[in-house]
Motif scaffolding. Structure first.
Motif, PDB file in Angstrom:
ATOM      1  N   GLU A   1     -22.066  47.864  88.930  1.00 16.23           N
ATOM      2  CA  GLU A   1     -23.507  47.636  88.827  1.00 16.23           C
ATOM      3  C   GLU A   1     -23.893  46.437  89.676  1.00 16.23           C
ATOM      4  N   GLU A   2     -25.161  46.390  90.046  1.00 16.29           N
ATOM      5  CA  GLU A   2     -25.683  45.278  90.832  1.00 16.29           C
ATOM      6  C   GLU A   2     -26.288  44.237  89.907  1.00 16.29           C
ATOM      7  N   MET A   3     -26.260  42.985  90.370  1.00 14.42           N
ATOM      8  CA  MET A   3     -26.897  41.895  89.640  1.00 14.42           C
ATOM      9  C   MET A   3     -27.459  40.922  90.668  1.00 14.42           C
ATOM     10  N   PRO A   4     -28.544  40.219  90.363  1.00 13.78           N
ATOM     11  CA  PRO A   4     -29.084  39.244  91.315  1.00 13.78           C
ATOM     12  C   PRO A   4     -28.129  38.067  91.475  1.00 13.78           C
ATOM     13  N   ASP A   5     -28.072  37.549  92.680  1.00 16.81           N
ATOM     14  CA  ASP A   5     -27.243  36.367  92.931  1.00 16.81           C
ATOM     15  C   ASP A   5     -27.947  35.164  92.306  1.00 16.81           C
ATOM     16  N   PRO A   6     -27.311  34.461  91.361  1.00 21.11           N
ATOM     17  CA  PRO A   6     -27.986  33.336  90.685  1.00 21.11           C
ATOM     18  C   PRO A   6     -28.343  32.196  91.640  1.00 21.11           C
ATOM     19  N   ARG A   7     -27.643  32.125  92.793  1.00 15.33           N
ATOM     20  CA  ARG A   7     -27.916  31.042  93.744  1.00 15.33           C
ATOM     21  C   ARG A   7     -28.885  31.454  94.842  1.00 15.33           C
ATOM     22  N   ASP A   8     -29.114  32.764  94.994  1.00 18.45           N
ATOM     23  CA  ASP A   8     -30.008  33.244  96.039  1.00 18.45           C
ATOM     24  C   ASP A   8     -30.581  34.575  95.592  1.00 18.45           C
ATOM     25  N   GLY A   9     -31.817  34.549  95.098  1.00 26.36           N
ATOM     26  CA  GLY A   9     -32.448  35.737  94.547  1.00 26.36           C
ATOM     27  C   GLY A   9     -32.640  36.862  95.542  1.00 26.36           C
ATOM     28  N   ARG A  10     -32.529  36.552  96.839  1.00 26.42           N
ATOM     29  CA  ARG A  10     -32.707  37.594  97.858  1.00 26.42           C
ATOM     30  C   ARG A  10     -31.459  38.457  97.998  1.00 26.42           C
ATOM     31  N   ARG A  11     -30.346  37.988  97.460  1.00 27.24           N
ATOM     32  CA  ARG A  11     -29.085  38.731  97.586  1.00 27.24           C
ATOM     33  C   ARG A  11     -28.691  39.330  96.243  1.00 27.24           C
ATOM     34  N   THR A  12     -27.893  40.393  96.327  1.00 26.27           N
ATOM     35  CA  THR A  12     -27.355  40.995  95.107  1.00 26.27           C
ATOM     36  C   THR A  12     -25.835  40.876  95.132  1.00 26.27           C
ATOM     37  N   ARG A  13     -25.267  40.883  93.952  1.00 28.78           N
ATOM     38  CA  ARG A  13     -23.821  40.864  93.808  1.00 28.78           C
ATOM     39  C   ARG A  13     -23.399  42.106  93.035  1.00 28.78           C
TER      40      ARG A  13
END
Length: 317
Positions: A86-98
């Motif tokens: 599953e995807e999750m927002p990058d806590p340090r950069d909202g423009r990226r997903t993890r």
């Protein structure tokens, strides 16, 4: 071994490796099923790196397993559709997903450890029955192919083979037109014909040969397809200049330029020269690379009759 592979030998390496991969992949799918693991074999590298981290970007996952970004993106999409990632927002950069494993994916990661142990033991037994360590050999092949790719090696082999069809001969008046046409073609493609070109190409006998110079012609299967001149210089530092090297576009990639350059260097040594000079233009990157391969290095500060000259080089003989 497949009889076709026995007949073809090493040239069928890719096909044989692909067949071996298909055999192992087919068994891998059955092994996953035997352990109740709902995982496609091609997902395993991504699944494993995700099982070792809380989450990763696709870029980081691709870097970790040595796959391309598009390849990993496709696998992640398939794993998401299967409910394993599953995807999750990058806590340090909202423009990226993890990307991370889902609860279902984490459960598989916990259950798969026994399968790891059994596969490791089975492959160890298989390896012990062989005379060659496939795993170590793969490492060696990967290292060597990183240093020089199979494409580069085949290209070099082709050049060596086709070099055997090349003969270097002395210029005769019968070569006057090919000498002029080959040189005018490459000069006109990049620059303009200058007065010094007209003198050399219009009267090679008078401008080059009668002044103590030399012209060599490269023939491929008997056809003249390359030329190069050795022009005598009235200079305290240099006796000769390598000039007017030209190869037919149809013959490029056959090592003709290198063979001509080597032959011209040998002729200059034969005539008593200790250094060889040339002029070129940095737009001609393949030519500059060839000259460097022949041992030429950049120099500066000399006068030139050519507007197009922006690099001067010499080579110790």
């Amino acid at each position: 071994m497949n009889k076709l592979f026995e007949q073809l030998g090493r040239i069928a390496l890719g096909s044989r490796l692909r067949m071996l991969t298909e055999t192992i992949t087919r068994d891998s799918a059955r092994i996953y099923a035997q352990y109740g693991i709902d995982l496609h074999p091609k997902w395993f590298p991504v699944f494993y790196v995700l099982s070792q981290q809380d989450s990763l970007t696709i870029t980081a996952a691709a870097r970790a397993i040595g796959h391309s970004h598009p390849s990993v993106s496709k696998i992640v999409r398939e794993m998401k559709a299967a409910g394993l990632a599953e995807e999750m927002p990058d806590p340090r950069d909202g423009r990226r997903t993890r990307i991370r494993l889902t609860e279902q994916g984490r459960q598989i990661a916990e259950r798969i450890s026994d399968q790891y142990l059994d596969v490791e033991q089975a492959i160890g037994q298989l390896s012990a029955q062989t005379n060659n360590d496939l795993w170590a050999a793969l490492g060696e092949w990967e290292y060597l192919l990183e240093q020089k790719s199979l494409l580069q090696r085949v290209t070099e082999a082709r050049k060596m083979r086709e070099s055997g069809k090349v003969t270097i001969i002395d210029y005769t008046p019968a070569h006057r037109e090919v000498f002029r046409e080959l040189n005018e073609a490459w000069i006109s493609a990049y620059f303009k014909i200058e007065e010094a070109d007209r003198r050399a190409l219009g009267d090679p006998e008078g401008y080059i040969l009668k002044k103590g110079g030399h012209i060599l012609v490269a023939c491929y299967n008997g056809d003249p397809i390359g030329v190069c001149a050795l022009i005598r210089m009235d200079d305290p530092d240099y006796q000769f200049e390598l000039a007017k090297m030209a190869v037919s576009p149809e013959a490029r990639g056959k090592n003709i330029g290198f063979l001509l350059g080597q032959a011209i260097k040998a002729k200059a040594r034969e005539l008593g020269a200790h250094k060889l000079y040339l002029e070129s233009n940095t737009r001609l990157k393949p030519a500059i690379g060839l000259y460097q391969k022949l041992g030429f290095r950049k120099i500066s500060g000399r006068s030139t009759p050519y507007e197009r000259c922006d690099i001067q080089m010499d080579c110790a003989l």
